[in-house]
Design a protein around this motif. Sequence first.
Motif, short mmCIF file in Angstrom:
data_model
loop_
_atom_site.label_atom_id
_atom_site.label_comp_id
_atom_site.label_asym_id
_atom_site.label_seq_id
_atom_site.Cartn_x
_atom_site.Cartn_y
_atom_site.Cartn_z
N ALA A 233 -8.56 -42.49 -38.39
CA ALA A 233 -8.64 -41.05 -38.11
C ALA A 233 -9.37 -40.86 -36.79
O ALA A 233 -10.53 -41.25 -36.66
CB ALA A 233 -9.35 -40.31 -39.23
N LEU A 234 -8.66 -40.26 -35.83
CA LEU A 234 -9.24 -39.99 -34.51
C LEU A 234 -8.84 -38.58 -34.07
O LEU A 234 -7.94 -38.38 -33.25
CB LEU A 234 -8.79 -41.02 -33.47
N PRO A 235 -9.49 -37.56 -34.65
CA PRO A 235 -9.15 -36.19 -34.30
C PRO A 235 -9.68 -35.82 -32.91
O PRO A 235 -10.45 -36.57 -32.30
CB PRO A 235 -9.87 -35.38 -35.38
N VAL A 236 -9.30 -34.63 -32.45
CA VAL A 236 -9.88 -34.09 -31.22
C VAL A 236 -11.15 -33.33 -31.58
O VAL A 236 -11.22 -32.70 -32.64
CB VAL A 236 -8.90 -33.18 -30.48
N PRO A 237 -12.17 -33.35 -30.74
CA PRO A 237 -13.43 -32.68 -31.06
C PRO A 237 -13.43 -31.21 -30.65
O PRO A 237 -14.25 -30.76 -29.85
CB PRO A 237 -14.46 -33.49 -30.28
N TYR A 238 -12.48 -30.46 -31.23
CA TYR A 238 -12.38 -29.03 -30.97
C TYR A 238 -12.33 -28.28 -32.30
O TYR A 238 -11.89 -28.82 -33.31
CB TYR A 238 -11.16 -28.71 -30.12
N ARG A 239 -12.77 -27.02 -32.27
CA ARG A 239 -12.86 -26.22 -33.49
C ARG A 239 -11.52 -25.59 -33.84
O ARG A 239 -11.28 -24.40 -33.62
CB ARG A 239 -13.95 -25.15 -33.33
N THR A 240 -10.64 -26.41 -34.38
CA THR A 240 -9.36 -25.92 -34.88
C THR A 240 -9.57 -25.25 -36.23
O THR A 240 -10.59 -25.46 -36.89
CB THR A 240 -8.35 -27.07 -34.98
N THR A 241 -8.59 -24.46 -36.64
CA THR A 241 -8.72 -23.67 -37.88
C THR A 241 -7.44 -23.78 -38.70
O THR A 241 -6.43 -24.33 -38.23
CB THR A 241 -8.94 -22.19 -37.53
N ASP A 242 -7.45 -23.23 -39.90
CA ASP A 242 -6.24 -23.23 -40.72
C ASP A 242 -5.12 -22.46 -40.04
O ASP A 242 -3.94 -22.79 -40.21
CB ASP A 242 -6.53 -22.63 -42.09
N GLU A 243 -5.48 -21.44 -39.26
CA GLU A 243 -4.46 -20.67 -38.53
C GLU A 243 -3.99 -21.42 -37.29
O GLU A 243 -2.79 -21.42 -36.98
CB GLU A 243 -5.04 -19.32 -38.10
N HIS A 244 -4.91 -22.04 -36.61
CA HIS A 244 -4.60 -22.81 -35.40
C HIS A 244 -5.03 -24.25 -35.65
O HIS A 244 -6.14 -24.65 -35.29
CB HIS A 244 -5.32 -22.22 -34.19
N LYS A 245 -4.16 -25.02 -36.27
CA LYS A 245 -4.53 -26.36 -36.73
C LYS A 245 -4.68 -27.37 -35.60
O LYS A 245 -5.34 -28.40 -35.78
CB LYS A 245 -3.50 -26.87 -37.74
N THR A 246 -4.05 -27.10 -34.46
CA THR A 246 -4.09 -28.04 -33.34
C THR A 246 -4.81 -27.43 -32.15
O THR A 246 -4.90 -26.20 -32.02
CB THR A 246 -2.67 -28.44 -32.90
N PHE A 247 -5.29 -28.29 -31.26
CA PHE A 247 -5.94 -27.74 -30.07
C PHE A 247 -4.94 -27.14 -29.11
O PHE A 247 -5.30 -26.30 -28.28
CB PHE A 247 -6.87 -28.75 -29.41
N GLN A 248 -3.68 -27.51 -29.22
CA GLN A 248 -2.65 -26.87 -28.39
C GLN A 248 -2.46 -25.41 -28.77
O GLN A 248 -2.03 -24.59 -27.95
CB GLN A 248 -1.31 -27.60 -28.52
N ALA A 249 -2.77 -25.06 -30.02
CA ALA A 249 -2.52 -23.71 -30.53
C ALA A 249 -3.69 -22.75 -30.32
O ALA A 249 -3.53 -21.54 -30.52
CB ALA A 249 -2.18 -23.77 -32.02
N LEU A 250 -4.85 -23.26 -29.93
CA LEU A 250 -6.03 -22.41 -29.80
C LEU A 250 -5.81 -21.34 -28.72
O LEU A 250 -5.30 -21.63 -27.63
CB LEU A 250 -7.25 -23.26 -29.47
N GLU A 251 -6.21 -20.13 -29.04
CA GLU A 251 -6.01 -19.01 -28.14
C GLU A 251 -7.35 -18.43 -27.70
O GLU A 251 -8.29 -18.35 -28.48
CB GLU A 251 -5.19 -17.91 -28.82
N ASP A 252 -7.41 -18.01 -26.44
CA ASP A 252 -8.63 -17.43 -25.89
C ASP A 252 -8.24 -16.42 -24.83
O ASP A 252 -7.59 -16.78 -23.84
CB ASP A 252 -9.49 -18.54 -25.28
N PRO A 253 -8.61 -15.14 -24.99
CA PRO A 253 -8.24 -14.14 -23.98
C PRO A 253 -8.82 -14.44 -22.61
O PRO A 253 -8.31 -13.95 -21.60
CB PRO A 253 -8.80 -12.83 -24.56
N LEU A 254 -9.87 -15.25 -22.57
CA LEU A 254 -10.47 -15.61 -21.28
C LEU A 254 -9.79 -16.83 -20.65
O LEU A 254 -10.22 -17.29 -19.60
CB LEU A 254 -11.96 -15.89 -21.46
N ALA A 255 -8.74 -17.34 -21.30
CA ALA A 255 -8.03 -18.51 -20.79
C ALA A 255 -6.75 -18.11 -20.07
O ALA A 255 -5.82 -18.91 -19.94
CB ALA A 255 -7.70 -19.47 -21.92
N ALA A 256 -6.70 -16.86 -19.57
CA ALA A 256 -5.47 -16.39 -18.94
C ALA A 256 -5.06 -17.25 -17.76
O ALA A 256 -3.87 -17.39 -17.46
CB ALA A 256 -5.66 -14.94 -18.48
N ALA A 257 -6.05 -17.85 -17.09
CA ALA A 257 -5.73 -18.69 -15.94
C ALA A 257 -4.91 -19.91 -16.32
O ALA A 257 -4.26 -20.52 -15.47
CB ALA A 257 -7.01 -19.13 -15.24
N ALA A 258 -4.96 -20.28 -17.62
CA ALA A 258 -4.15 -21.41 -18.07
C ALA A 258 -2.67 -21.07 -18.06
O ALA A 258 -1.82 -21.95 -18.17
CB ALA A 258 -4.59 -21.84 -19.47
#
Length: 347
Positions: A233-258
């Motif tokens: 088991a080698l997960p990514v060290p990011y706060r994923t959730t049941d709604e956003h299970k992967t770090f690719q799915a994480l949303e942030d309104p301050l990440a518009a530059a992405a």
Amino acid sequence: MAPTSKLLQKLADGPVVVAEGYLFELERRGYVQAGAYVPEVVLEHPEKVAELHREFVRAGSDVVEAFTYYGHREKMRVIGKEHLLEPLNRNALRIATGIAAETGTIAAGNICNTNLYVGGDDAEDRFIRAIFDEQIGWAADAGVDYIVAETMAYAGEALIATKAIVDAGLTAVVTLAPHQTDRTREGWSFTDAARRIEDAGASVIGLNCHRGLWTIMPLIEEIRAAVSVPVAALPVPYRTTDEHKTFQALEDPLAAAAGNGRAFPTALDPFTVNRYEVADWGRAAVAAGVDYVGLCCGAGPHHIRALAESIGRTPEGSAMSADMTKHALFGDYEGIKAENQAHATRM
């Protein structure tokens, strides 16, 4: 029967700690380009790769994994530098095996998803196998102990990789990468995929990348119940959730530059877990039967140190683990100013 390797011998004595995450850490330091993510740094700044290997070992990693992730023929074609394919791989392997010998750790080779596999195309499958074969061949020449085949979202591609490693006479550690659904990209359950990979000869099977500490665990527990070999088991060290299970799915309104409102891959900083979360997860993972425990994209040496310490290790880097009793405001050492302690409560 899997070949005898230092890895399997060490696993027989208990969990093995493995640092991955070279791609993201070296991108943060300015030596890998986000997007392409090709490890040209092993040629351009090999001293930086060696430095990170040493930092991860000092933090508690039992393994030095050659930084050949995305250093395969297809990625080199995309950036127009296929002529650097062999030098890149051989240099990465030379660095890794050198640091492993220097530190008394285990050297591993690395292959990964090609981004070509879709299944059902025999010609494409043969080309993918050839991509794996040449990287495995260079790794075997370098004398690695085993090969990691990682971040495989298609179980079919993982099976091609497994067979290539086993055919080369090397120990195979194979980790699938789960997306939002609890299925591989072709629709297999992860338990079915894990059993097939075990049948193909893999010595260690599990999951890496994409999911965070806790969103990866339900699938890890299913795999643990399904196979007889050690589980990774080698997960990514990011706060994923049941709604956003992967770090690719994480949303942030301050990440518009992405470009799309998603934090992945260059605006993930606010979602990074701390070392104490890693320690909690490490204890839980080993208690759940994980044998090959580590972290993937986003991990820093402080995360690996916390992970190693959480399972009872005291790596060299533990000499610098936090001791807040010595802090000028929050400590309680002899001679600390009472005024400073009082001020700390008002900060």
